[in-house]
Design a protein around this motif. Structure first.
Motif, PDB file in Angstrom:
ATOM      1  N   MET A   1       0.771  -1.323  -0.214  1.00 53.65           N
ATOM      2  CA  MET A   1       0.035  -0.077  -0.037  1.00 53.65           C
ATOM      3  C   MET A   1       0.740   1.250   0.057  1.00 53.65           C
ATOM      4  SD  MET A   1      -3.127  -0.808  -0.356  1.00 53.65           S
ATOM      5  CE  MET A   1      -2.825  -2.240  -1.238  1.00 53.65           C
ATOM      6  N   VAL A   2       2.099   1.225   0.291  1.00 53.45           N
ATOM      7  CA  VAL A   2       3.055   2.219   0.246  1.00 53.45           C
ATOM      8  C   VAL A   2       3.073   2.758  -1.064  1.00 53.45           C
ATOM      9  CG1 VAL A   2       4.809   0.660   0.123  1.00 53.45           C
ATOM     10  CG2 VAL A   2       5.508   2.929   0.709  1.00 53.45           C
ATOM     11  N   ALA A   3       2.796   2.050  -2.271  1.00 53.23           N
ATOM     12  CA  ALA A   3       2.991   2.298  -3.551  1.00 53.23           C
ATOM     13  C   ALA A   3       1.990   3.354  -4.100  1.00 53.23           C
ATOM     14  CB  ALA A   3       2.862   0.999  -4.576  1.00 53.23           C
ATOM     15  N   PRO A   4       2.293   4.145  -5.161  1.00 56.68           N
ATOM     16  CA  PRO A   4       1.361   5.094  -5.578  1.00 56.68           C
ATOM     17  C   PRO A   4       0.035   4.275  -5.832  1.00 56.68           C
ATOM     18  CG  PRO A   4       3.535   5.164  -6.604  1.00 56.68           C
ATOM     19  CD  PRO A   4       3.675   4.188  -5.628  1.00 56.68           C
ATOM     20  N   THR A   5      -1.122   5.033  -5.508  1.00 53.69           N
ATOM     21  CA  THR A   5      -2.286   4.435  -5.731  1.00 53.69           C
ATOM     22  C   THR A   5      -2.680   3.807  -6.750  1.00 53.69           C
ATOM     23  OG1 THR A   5      -3.108   6.046  -4.006  1.00 53.69           O
ATOM     24  CG2 THR A   5      -4.691   4.590  -5.121  1.00 53.69           C
ATOM     25  N   PRO A   6      -2.517   4.246  -8.188  1.00 54.09           N
ATOM     26  CA  PRO A   6      -2.632   3.490  -9.217  1.00 54.09           C
ATOM     27  C   PRO A   6      -2.078   1.973  -9.165  1.00 54.09           C
ATOM     28  CG  PRO A   6      -1.953   5.385  -9.722  1.00 54.09           C
ATOM     29  CD  PRO A   6      -1.476   5.492  -8.655  1.00 54.09           C
ATOM     30  N   VAL A   7      -1.054   1.723  -8.444  1.00 49.64           N
ATOM     31  CA  VAL A   7      -0.620   0.522  -8.678  1.00 49.64           C
ATOM     32  C   VAL A   7      -1.693  -0.241  -7.709  1.00 49.64           C
ATOM     33  CG1 VAL A   7       1.496  -0.843  -7.558  1.00 49.64           C
ATOM     34  CG2 VAL A   7       1.709   1.411  -8.443  1.00 49.64           C
ATOM     35  N   SER A   8      -2.103   0.217  -6.423  1.00 51.37           N
ATOM     36  CA  SER A   8      -2.994  -0.784  -5.552  1.00 51.37           C
ATOM     37  C   SER A   8      -4.034  -0.956  -6.265  1.00 51.37           C
ATOM     38  CB  SER A   8      -3.235   0.324  -4.502  1.00 51.37           C
ATOM     39  OG  SER A   8      -2.136   0.753  -3.795  1.00 51.37           O
TER      40      SER A   8
ATOM     41  N   PHE B   1     -10.273   2.167  -4.836  1.00 51.22           N
ATOM     42  CA  PHE B   1      -8.771   2.500  -4.748  1.00 51.22           C
ATOM     43  C   PHE B   1      -8.574   3.736  -5.405  1.00 51.22           C
ATOM     44  CE2 PHE B   1      -5.988  -0.077  -2.362  1.00 51.22           C
ATOM     45  CZ  PHE B   1      -6.244  -1.208  -2.089  1.00 51.22           C
ATOM     46  N   MET B   2      -9.163   3.880  -6.584  1.00 54.94           N
ATOM     47  CA  MET B   2      -8.912   5.313  -7.397  1.00 54.94           C
ATOM     48  C   MET B   2      -9.475   6.402  -6.782  1.00 54.94           C
ATOM     49  SD  MET B   2      -9.349   4.262 -11.391  1.00 54.94           S
ATOM     50  CE  MET B   2     -11.022   3.563 -11.341  1.00 54.94           C
TER      51      MET B   2
ATOM     52  N   GLY C   1      -9.217  12.966 -16.981  1.00 56.20           N
ATOM     53  CA  GLY C   1      -8.775  11.574 -17.039  1.00 56.20           C
ATOM     54  C   GLY C   1      -9.532  10.904 -15.893  1.00 56.20           C
ATOM     55  N   TYR C   2      -9.627  11.895 -14.618  1.00 57.12           N
ATOM     56  CA  TYR C   2     -10.171  11.215 -13.384  1.00 57.12           C
ATOM     57  C   TYR C   2     -11.432  11.074 -13.728  1.00 57.12           C
ATOM     58  CZ  TYR C   2      -6.418  12.245 -10.109  1.00 57.12           C
ATOM     59  OH  TYR C   2      -5.108  12.397  -9.389  1.00 57.12           O
ATOM     60  N   LYS C   3     -12.300  11.946 -14.442  1.00 62.72           N
ATOM     61  CA  LYS C   3     -13.707  11.740 -14.540  1.00 62.72           C
ATOM     62  C   LYS C   3     -14.046  10.598 -15.500  1.00 62.72           C
ATOM     63  CE  LYS C   3     -15.070  16.731 -14.037  1.00 62.72           C
ATOM     64  NZ  LYS C   3     -15.149  17.980 -14.928  1.00 62.72           N
ATOM     65  N   LEU C   4     -13.222  10.453 -16.378  1.00 66.91           N
ATOM     66  CA  LEU C   4     -13.548   9.265 -17.086  1.00 66.91           C
ATOM     67  C   LEU C   4     -13.333   8.058 -16.398  1.00 66.91           C
ATOM     68  CD1 LEU C   4     -13.849   7.851 -20.323  1.00 66.91           C
ATOM     69  CD2 LEU C   4     -11.375   8.364 -20.345  1.00 66.91           C
ATOM     70  N   SER C   5     -12.052   7.816 -15.679  1.00 68.03           N
ATOM     71  CA  SER C   5     -12.014   6.585 -15.045  1.00 68.03           C
ATOM     72  C   SER C   5     -12.894   6.468 -13.884  1.00 68.03           C
ATOM     73  CB  SER C   5     -10.521   6.551 -14.449  1.00 68.03           C
ATOM     74  OG  SER C   5     -10.208   7.674 -14.141  1.00 68.03           O
ATOM     75  N   LEU C   6     -13.345   7.436 -13.143  1.00 69.75           N
ATOM     76  CA  LEU C   6     -14.406   7.159 -11.952  1.00 69.75           C
ATOM     77  C   LEU C   6     -15.665   6.809 -12.514  1.00 69.75           C
ATOM     78  CD1 LEU C   6     -13.566   9.938  -9.245  1.00 69.75           C
ATOM     79  CD2 LEU C   6     -12.758   7.810  -9.488  1.00 69.75           C
ATOM     80  N   PHE C   7     -16.167   7.692 -13.401  1.00 64.39           N
ATOM     81  CA  PHE C   7     -17.335   7.516 -13.941  1.00 64.39           C
ATOM     82  C   PHE C   7     -17.575   6.492 -14.906  1.00 64.39           C
ATOM     83  CE2 PHE C   7     -19.237  10.611 -11.653  1.00 64.39           C
ATOM     84  CZ  PHE C   7     -18.882  11.975 -11.990  1.00 64.39           C
TER      85      PHE C   7
END
Lengths: 638, 290, 147
Positions: free
Chosen positions: A281-288, A386-387, A494-500
């Motif tokens: 979990m110490v990794a950047p969140t996209p990794v998680s 996670f995102m 990019g955030y909106k695309l991925s979340l929604f």
């Protein structure tokens, strides 16, 4: 477009893109490559689904390439072990390189007739990897910009990051298409490599330590797979998985499967190997979001789904199921005590993977379906969670969920999406609960005392998950907050695309879960089991009951309509909370106390600090895990 | 044959329509019996209806614009559960629907931000943690015995459920006491007068939102009693009698016991209820019934 | 009389606040709530939450420290509501009338509907006071639109 080409695209395109991303360290080019790759991968996975599957062998040159790359990889692992002064890595690396070399050059047993066998199960994993994976990588574009800006980095290392992220997609696809145990083992170790490199990406002390932990635990899996290869070759004469699956289940064949199961446990972070996922979990969140929830860890479940039909009715299959459900129980309880967002998500992931393994290993038609349903929906829900957690952490600079209270007023859009994500993990209306419902029905098909005890364990674990999700959900909507705590919530495209995108997909597939079962789950189940599903418009009939998702959504719509009508007609003045009459004007969370001083109240979260401590539970459960795994091996040998 | 089916359907529909009235009358009867046990006269039978109507007519105060929607959610999902129960659908699915309703209430309580409400909400979660596994295990028992989660199976089984799952019936008592918010398990918000953390989970509801929550609570109690009556599905009179006797025992226990804390609640319901049902099921396997 | 009016008369939820009283009147209020006098048969319930209460029972004189709390509790009660000042201290300040630290009766802070003098008030008088309050409610039109 013929299936062989599609398979090649799914494995080859990410490799090409990854190399391009490594070399070209420019933001706009990166966005273009990632977006284009995503588009192609998503399309090709759909086309492959239409095609239905294929069996073939790529040319001899590819077999040679795999051998060369494999040894290069193993040498790199040894080098990494020496550099980080980790004896486990070096020993485990040697434990792989020496037998692998022996197998390749002395025994010369690595050739297999049909190297690629692509069936419905492979296609399911490809769909998950390509769709959810692509979305997460697009999310990573925005996240890594913020991340590097936050760390005030002079030179961007995003080229390395995205190289390994995309490479992982290639390795995942390659793994699920492979029928040769050697190729499976190779792609498996490539995922270990990506995992290692991505966890240590930030190069902090903590990151390096945890990546080494992930590396050696992954290498344990690799050693187990080498073991499988040897046992298979000396028992049935070759290392073709499809041949192994139809061989008569004698003692050594079962040993091969037991070793594969242990490898699966390392990859899916089951007890006793859960430590690496927590540390990751110490990794950047996209990794998680990518590796540790929706794609890479599914490999363990995929392995058990593959071998389950071949071990029906054996003690081994119930042993594997027990490891899975035991992990689910323990991690669900430990998650109650966790205060950091990503740790809760990590424990929940390990638990759900355990549940999926349990379902697959219980080896009935219904349980197998339940495992697949959970796999599909968990990938979407957990990836989404996670995102969102990553975005919130970037904005608030904290992972402690107690500091995330009242998020619905501070970061409204992200909070609402995350709330739906949490709801999708444990409430009906969404697919994960459909899977749990199917899983609880397992006992009817084979009512044994052990079966009942295991389902009882599942019920307890499930209640624990309800508790920690619900208390987290509640904390999002704690509203009276001091003025000025609202933040400007700018979400990039990019955030909106991925979340929604993922949210929309989750809702659509949940609404259409009947269709999803018909189109995706039943073809896989049909390969080895009798069918138990009967889907009509409103109800999903299984052999043990009916699940009605659409009426619940209807009720939800009714609630929104009626609730809004009620609010419009009756209205209501918004009043601050009751604080024994000592409310302070203009500050809804403050009260007057001794000497007329003003104090803000604070309600701590419920974390069972005295009953559930990691210091006590983790070592005991890890020990239990070691004993269980050893017991598995003993089971087959006796 | 068609006539009995029509009769059954009519009774089910009537049950659903009159559930709020039945719930209110039971609440009134509850208060009357409690009063008599305490040597008092007690309020009139229709008192709960006066309370709810009065609440509806109060000036509306709310904690946030989300609260009315969540409270309607609580009511609608409980009604959905009741409808599914009356039509004898999938027991496990019904339990999960009820969980949805409870979560709506709990989130509404968190929503106000009040410390009392917050503590009440988390205790409500612990109460859910106490009784939900018992309900799921009961569903599991039904599924193992009749072959399916569908409650219809209880009606066509050759024995009454009470005979094969007696432990599950005993466990229902725990579920009822927790749901009715009676001592010793009224940790999250007591029935009418007894205060716990001001009003516990109900602290920040007022006026029309409180009225809807009360209504929902009545229907939930009717739901659980309905479920209990299925333990003798073959004869609805006996079934109702069983349900009402457990209801009466809950009132009796309330007047004898003081309130315990959440740890006791969790411990007793799990050690007694959970273990009992599991032992019951194991016993059935050993005896060869399933 | 509409159903709403009837329900309001038959369901009175009480919030009891001690405003600095010697507790004599408070003990008598609690006595009124006990089985001996059984005010629950009139639908009166001691609910501790102002947001759900109809009647505010106040004892003791108002002073500078508790006037804010009293006002706050009164404001947190939704209409229709009644205030009953119980005991002479709550009515006029009683024995502490004109003391430097008290403001006098409770009506210096909030509007009072029923005054029940006595030191301490007897439960029978409290019940009489409730009957008076009900009469007042009957005569009053409700504050907001009726359903």
């Amino acid at each position: 477009m013929n299936p062989e080409t599609l398979v090649t695209i799914n494995v080859g395109l990410p490799v090409v893109s990854a190399l391009a991303l490594l070399v070209l360290n420019d933001k706009r080019i990166r966005t273009a490559i990632v977006s284009l790759s995503a588009l192609i991968l998503v399309s090709s996975s759909f086309l492959l689904y239409q095609a239905g599957g294929v069996v073939f062998s790529p040319g001899h040159i590819f077999e040679q390439a795999v051998v060369i790359l494999d040894f290069a990889l193993l040498l790199y692992f040894l080098y990494a072990g020496l550099k980080t002064k980790s004896p486990q890595v070096v020993l485990l690396g040697l434990a792989q390189i020496i037998p692998a070399a022996y197998f390749e050059f002395v025994v010369k047993g690595t050739h297999v007739e049909n190297i690629m066998v692509v069936d419905s199960l492979s296609i399911l994993l490809t769909l998950i990897v390509n769709i959810v994976g692509s979305v997460v990588v697009i999310y990573a574009l925005s996240y890594m910009e913020e991340h590097e800006h936050h760390l005030q980095m002079e030179k961007s290392t995003q080229n390395r990051f995205f190289f390994f992220m995309i490479m992982l997609l290639a390795a995942m696809n390659g793994l699920v298409y492979s029928n040769s145990l050697y190729w499976i083992y190779f792609f498996w170790e490539v995922t270990t490599l990506c995992c290692y490199e991505l966890i240590r990406h930030d190069m902090t002390e903590e990151a390096i330590q945890n990546s080494t932990l992930a590396l050696w635990m992954g290498l344990v899996g690799g050693v187990a797979l080498i073991g499988t290869m040897f046992v298979s070759y000396y028992t049935i004469g070759n290392i073709s998985l499809s041949d192994l699956l139809v061989a008569t289940p004698g003692q050594y064949v079962l040993l091969a499967f037991a070793l594969m199961a242990i490898a699966a446990f390392t990859k899916s972070a089951q007890l006793p190997f859960q430590g690496w996922l927590l540390g990751a979990m110490v990794a950047p969140t996209p990794v998680s979001a990518l590796l540790h929830s929706s794609t890479m860890v599914n490999i363990g479940v995929y392995t058990i789904l593959r071998i389950a039909p071949a071990i029906q009715g054996t003690y081994l299959t119930y042993g594997i199921a027990f490891v899975g459900i035991f992990t689910f129980l323990i991690t669900s309880i430990i998650a109650l005590s966790q205060k950091l967002s990503k740790r809760i998500l990590a424990y929940s992931t390990v638990g759900n993977l355990g549940l999926m393994i349990f379902c697959a290993a219980m080896n009935t038609s219904l349980s197998y379906s339940a495992a697949i349903i959970l796999l599909v929906f968990h990938a979407m829900s957990k990836g989404l969670l996670f995102m969102c957690a990553g975005i919130i952490e970037n904005r608030l600079h904290t992972r402690a969920i107690e500091d995330w209270a009242g998020l619905i007023t501070r970061l409204p859009i992200t909070a609402k999406v995350m709330m739906v994500g949490i709801i999708s993990m444990f409430l009906p209306l969404f697919g994960v609960l459909l899977g749990k419902w199917a899983a609880i029905g397992i006992t009817s098909t084979a009512p044994s005392i052990l079966g009942m005890v295991m389902v009882a364990m599942m019920v307890i674990g499930s209640s624990a998950t309800t508790l920690f999700w619900a208390k987290w959900l509640g904390s999002f909507v704690i509203t009276p907050l001091v003025k000025g705590t609202a933040k400007n919530e700018e979400l990039s495209a990019g955030y909106k695309l991925s979340l929604f995108g993922v949210l929309g997909l989750n809702i659509l597939t949940s609404l259409g879960s009947g269709y999803v079962i018909k189109a995706i789950v039943t073809p896989i189940v049909e390969m080895n089991y009798q069918l138990v599903w009967n889907i009509d418009v409103l109800t999903l009939h299984s052999q043990v009951g009916d699940f009605m998702i659409l009426p619940l959504w209807g009720a939800l719509v009714a609630i929104f309509i009626l609730g809004n009508l009620l609010f419009k007609s009756k209205g209501g003045e918004i009043k601050p909370p009751y604080l024994s009459g000592e409310n302070v004007k203009d500050n809804p969370i403050a009260f007057r106390t001794t000497a007329d001083s003003v104090v803000e109240y604070n309600v701590a979260g419920m974390f069972f600090d005295s009953e559930i401590t990691e210091a006590r539970w983790v070592p005991l459960s890890t020990l239990a895990g070691v004993l269980l795994n050893l017991a598995l091996l003993a089971l087959v040998m006796l | 044959m068609v006539n009995t089916m029509n009769l059954e359907r009519t009774i089910q529909v009537l049950f659903i329509i009159f559930a709020p009235i039945i719930g209110g009358l039971l609440a009134g009867l509850d208060r009357k019996i409690t009063a008599r046990m305490q040597g008092r006269v007690g309020p009139p039978l229709l008192q709960p209806f006066y309370d709810v109507i009065k609440l509806w007519g109060k000036e509306p105060f709310i904690a946030s614009s989300l609260q009315p929607i969540l409270v309607v959610g609580y009511l609608v999902f409980i009604m959905t559960g009741l409808v599914l129960l009356a039509f004898r659908r999938d027991m496990l699915h019904i339990i999960f629907t009820l969980t949805l309703a409870d979560i709506c209430l709990i989130v509404a309580a968190y929503n106000s931000g009040s410390p009392y409400s917050n503590l009440g909400a988390r205790r409500e979660l612990l109460a859910m943690l106490s009784y939900e596994p018992l309900m799921v295990l009961t569903a599991m028992g039904i599924q193992i015995i009749t072959g399916s989660f569908l409650l219809e199976g209880i009606f066509t089984y050759h024995l009454p459920l009470l005979v094969v799952l007696p432990a599950a019936f005993v466990a229902q008592q725990f579920i009822l006491i927790i749901d009715m918010k009676k001592s010793p398990y009224d940790v999250s918000g007591s029935s009418h007068a007894h205060q716990e953390l001001v009003r516990g989970v109900y602290t920040e509801f007022s006026g029309y939102t409180m009225a809807i929550v009360e209504l929902g609570h009545w229907i939930k109690t009717v739901f659980i009693l309905g479920l209990m009556s299925y333990f003798w599905a073959q004869n609805p009179i006996i079934g109702a009698g069983l349900a009402l006797s457990l209801w009466f025992i809950a009132i009796l226990v309330d007047n004898i016991y003081p309130r315990l804390n959440w740890k006791h609640m969790l411990r007793t319901t799990w050690i007694t209820g959970f273990t009992l049902i599991l032992a019951n099921l194991v016993g059935l396997v050993v005896l060869g019934v399933i | 009389m509409t159903i709403m009016d009837k329900s309001r008369l038959k369901s009175l939820w009480v919030l009891h606040y001690d405003c600095g009283s010697c507790n004599g009147c408070d003990i008598e209020i609690l006595a009124a709530l006990t089985p001996k006098f059984d005010v629950e048969r009139f639908g009166i319930v001691n609910i501790g939450d102002p947001k759900q209460a109809d009647v505010l029972l106040v004892t003791g004189p108002a002073n500078n420290r508790n006037k804010d709390v009293l006002k706050n509790l009164y404001d947190q009660m939704p209409q229709p509501k009644l205030v009953m000042a119980i005991g002479t201290c709550a009515c006029t300040g009683g024995i502490f009338h004109n003391c430097p630290n008290t403001l006098g009766g409770v009506d210096k802070v909030i509007p009072v509907d029923v005054y029940i003098p006595g030191c301490a008030v007897r439960p029978e008088q409290i019940i009489d006071g409730v009957v008076l309050a009900l009469e007042k409610l009957k005569g009053n039109a409700p504050v907001e639109e009726d359903e």
